[in-house]
Enzyme design. Structure first.
Site, mmCIF file in Angstrom:
data_model
loop_
_atom_site.group_PDB
_atom_site.id
_atom_site.type_symbol
_atom_site.label_atom_id
_atom_site.label_comp_id
_atom_site.label_asym_id
_atom_site.label_seq_id
_atom_site.Cartn_x
_atom_site.Cartn_y
_atom_site.Cartn_z
ATOM 1 N N SER A 149 0.664 -1.243 0.022
ATOM 2 C CA SER A 149 0.159 -0.146 0.076
ATOM 3 C C SER A 149 0.950 1.002 0.063
ATOM 4 O O SER A 149 2.156 1.221 0.581
ATOM 5 C CB SER A 149 -0.860 0.050 1.364
ATOM 6 O OG SER A 149 -1.399 1.218 1.408
ATOM 7 N N TYR A 164 -1.898 -0.703 10.529
ATOM 8 C CA TYR A 164 -1.926 -1.166 9.115
ATOM 9 C C TYR A 164 -0.922 -0.669 8.368
ATOM 10 O O TYR A 164 -0.131 -1.227 7.618
ATOM 11 C CB TYR A 164 -3.157 -0.701 8.636
ATOM 12 C CG TYR A 164 -3.735 -0.708 7.327
ATOM 13 C CD1 TYR A 164 -4.181 -1.859 6.667
ATOM 14 C CD2 TYR A 164 -3.039 0.128 6.231
ATOM 15 C CE1 TYR A 164 -4.318 -2.199 5.260
ATOM 16 C CE2 TYR A 164 -3.314 0.143 4.612
ATOM 17 C CZ TYR A 164 -3.930 -0.991 4.289
ATOM 18 O OH TYR A 164 -4.163 -1.294 3.027
ATOM 19 N N LYS A 168 2.138 -2.551 6.222
ATOM 20 C CA LYS A 168 2.235 -2.404 4.738
ATOM 21 C C LYS A 168 3.707 -2.306 4.433
ATOM 22 O O LYS A 168 4.620 -2.662 3.387
ATOM 23 C CB LYS A 168 1.488 -1.618 3.837
ATOM 24 C CG LYS A 168 -0.114 -1.853 4.187
ATOM 25 C CD LYS A 168 -0.260 -3.216 3.316
ATOM 26 C CE LYS A 168 -1.679 -3.668 3.312
ATOM 27 N NZ LYS A 168 -2.064 -4.840 2.501
ATOM 28 N N ILE A 197 -8.370 2.995 -3.396
ATOM 29 C CA ILE A 197 -9.025 2.348 -4.462
ATOM 30 C C ILE A 197 -10.462 1.964 -3.864
ATOM 31 O O ILE A 197 -10.255 1.597 -2.814
ATOM 32 C CB ILE A 197 -8.323 0.979 -4.774
ATOM 33 C CG1 ILE A 197 -6.930 1.320 -5.275
ATOM 34 C CG2 ILE A 197 -8.876 0.506 -5.833
ATOM 35 C CD1 ILE A 197 -6.281 1.901 -6.193
HETATM 36 N N1 LIG Z 1 -8.868 -0.319 -1.358
HETATM 37 C C1 LIG Z 1 -7.710 0.458 -0.992
HETATM 38 O O1 LIG Z 1 -7.910 1.585 -1.112
HETATM 39 C C2 LIG Z 1 -6.402 -0.171 -0.791
HETATM 40 C C3 LIG Z 1 -5.197 0.445 -1.052
HETATM 41 C C4 LIG Z 1 -3.914 0.057 -0.791
HETATM 42 C C5 LIG Z 1 -3.815 -1.233 -0.278
HETATM 43 N N2 LIG Z 1 -4.862 -2.069 -0.415
HETATM 44 C C6 LIG Z 1 -4.823 -3.371 -0.155
HETATM 45 O O2 LIG Z 1 -5.114 -4.201 -1.372
HETATM 46 C C7 LIG Z 1 -5.634 -5.507 -1.009
HETATM 47 C C8 LIG Z 1 -7.244 -5.631 -1.248
HETATM 48 O O3 LIG Z 1 -8.024 -4.581 -0.637
HETATM 49 P P1 LIG Z 1 -9.337 -4.521 -1.049
HETATM 50 O O4 LIG Z 1 -9.648 -3.138 -1.107
HETATM 51 O O5 LIG Z 1 -9.610 -5.377 -2.418
HETATM 52 O O6 LIG Z 1 -10.175 -5.132 0.189
HETATM 53 P P2 LIG Z 1 -11.516 -6.024 0.092
HETATM 54 O O7 LIG Z 1 -11.961 -5.736 1.728
HETATM 55 O O8 LIG Z 1 -12.442 -5.537 -0.819
HETATM 56 O O9 LIG Z 1 -11.286 -7.448 -0.137
HETATM 57 C C9 LIG Z 1 -10.299 -8.145 0.699
HETATM 58 C C10 LIG Z 1 -10.546 -9.655 0.471
HETATM 59 O O10 LIG Z 1 -9.746 -10.345 1.353
HETATM 60 C C11 LIG Z 1 -10.366 -11.268 2.075
HETATM 61 N N3 LIG Z 1 -9.797 -11.492 3.316
HETATM 62 C C12 LIG Z 1 -9.785 -10.735 4.553
HETATM 63 N N4 LIG Z 1 -9.280 -11.536 5.548
HETATM 64 C C13 LIG Z 1 -8.736 -12.720 5.031
HETATM 65 C C14 LIG Z 1 -7.982 -13.741 5.512
HETATM 66 N N5 LIG Z 1 -7.808 -13.773 6.856
HETATM 67 N N6 LIG Z 1 -7.742 -14.724 4.733
HETATM 68 C C15 LIG Z 1 -8.204 -14.981 3.277
HETATM 69 N N7 LIG Z 1 -8.894 -13.877 2.855
HETATM 70 C C16 LIG Z 1 -9.206 -12.827 3.592
HETATM 71 C C17 LIG Z 1 -11.856 -10.611 2.171
HETATM 72 O O11 LIG Z 1 -12.892 -11.896 2.327
HETATM 73 C C18 LIG Z 1 -12.082 -10.130 0.884
HETATM 74 O O12 LIG Z 1 -12.540 -11.197 -0.099
HETATM 75 C C19 LIG Z 1 -5.457 -5.357 0.948
HETATM 76 O O13 LIG Z 1 -4.268 -6.077 0.999
HETATM 77 C C20 LIG Z 1 -5.641 -3.999 1.206
HETATM 78 O O14 LIG Z 1 -4.887 -3.472 2.250
HETATM 79 C C21 LIG Z 1 -6.202 -1.641 -0.648
#
Ligand SMILES: NC(=O)c1ccc[n+]([C@@H]2O[C@H](COP(=O)([O-])OP(=O)(O)OC[C@H]3O[C@@H](n4cnc5c(N)ncnc54)[C@H](O)[C@@H]3O)[C@@H](O)[C@H]2O)c1
Length: 257
Positions: A149, A164, A168, A197
């Site tokens: 991230s 968090y 990262k 995102i």
């Molecule tokens: N959305 C953002 O703004 C953003 C920004 C930077 C980084 N990220 C990172 O991107 C990645 C995906 O984020 P997203 O926005 O798609 O999140 P999201 O919450 O939409 O999806 C996350 C998925 O991970 C699954 N999950 C959660 N805990 C789990 C576990 N213990 N074992 C297996 N699966 C598990 C959930 O069921 C879900 O399907 C994450 O690592 C997040 O930190 C997101």
């Protein structure tokens, strides 16, 4: 030089954790469209199953769901055992599952603190290790890609997600360490650091969208999962054979200010 072949995922197989929704789902669909066989690894077994079926129907590709809690190394062990039965070999692993709790640092409980470390850092490591062991066993090499991230570099405000951000930053540096250890097995370890995102992960924070946008270069927008497809395809494909220990920050310019 055949550029289409360079970026093709035809004949490649692997898993995507957190693939049931959000960024992981979009990447799974993109990989399947480019010819990859994909395992959707997620703690939400039902959603993983639905997503896998939908992507398989939309792309005609082979997409399977594998339920797994990445925070539990034993669950990761069972997942990779089933993965090997279903797919035999592995070319890519996307360690993408991630969570935050939003507890303020003065208040956060040991359990809440640990839950974020367990998914974001421990989960990333043990899924990477499981994939690497299979790559070494079958002497295929491969590409390990983790979703870090921009929070590895900045502290998000006004949220309170210090732990968090720490996980990262750890994912970025752990990726470099693994890249060094596993280069001799022809395994590349890279990570992608998205900015904001618009997924379910931040849906509860939608009132903050204008605050975040205001912190970006004028005229910038927040991201969508589709904005990350190019980066993930790059790392999973042969286009990135010389990329190892690299981090791609894709944040619409957020971290340059
Ligand atoms: N959305 C953002 O703004 C953003 C920004 C930077 C980084 N990220 C990172 O991107 C990645 C995906 O984020 P997203 O926005 O798609 O999140 P999201 O919450 O939409 O999806 C996350 C998925 O991970 C699954 N999950 C959660 N805990 C789990 C576990 N213990 N074992 C297996 N699966 C598990 C959930 O069921 C879900 O399907 C994450 O690592 C997040 O930190 C997101």
């Amino acid at each position: 030089m055949d550029v289409k072949k360079l970026f093709s995922l035809e004949g490649k197989k692997g898993f995507i954790t957190g693939g049931a929704q959000g960024i992981g789902r979009t990447i799974a669909q993109a990989f399947a469209e480019l010819g990859a066989e994909v395992a959707i690894v997620d703690i939400n077994a039902q959603k993983a199953q639905e997503t896998a079926a939908q992507i398989a129907a939309a792309t005609g590709g082979r997409v399977l769901a594998l339920p797994c809690d990445v925070a539990d190394p034993a669950s990761v062990g069972q997942m990779i055992e089933q993965y090997e039965k279903d797919f035999t070999t592995i070319n890519f692993a996307v360690n993408n599952a991630g969570i935050f709790t939003g507890d303020a640092a003065l208040d956060i409980s040991p359990a809440a603190f640990k839950s974020v470390i367990d998914v974001n850092l421990t989960g990333m490591f043990f899924t990477a290790q499981a994939a690497a062991r299979l790559m070494v066993k079958h002497k295929t090499g491969g590409s390990i890609i983790s979703t870090a991230s921009m929070s590895a570099h900045i502290i998000n405000v006004p949220q309170t997600i210090a732990n968090y951000c720490a996980t990262k930053a750890a994912v970025v540096h752990l990726s470099k360490g693994l890249a060094v250890e596993w280069a001799k097995y022809n395994i590349r370890v890279n990570c992608i650091s998205p900015g904001y995102i618009q997924t379910e992960l931040i849906a509860s924070l939608k009132d903050l969208l204008p605050i975040w946008s205001a912190k970006m270069p004028e005229g910038s927008r927040l991201g969508y999962p589709e904005d990350l497809i190019g980066a993930f395809v790059y790392f999973a494909s042969d286009a990135s054979l010389f990329a190892n220990g690299t981090e791609l920050v894709i944040d619409g310019g957020y971290t340059i200010l």
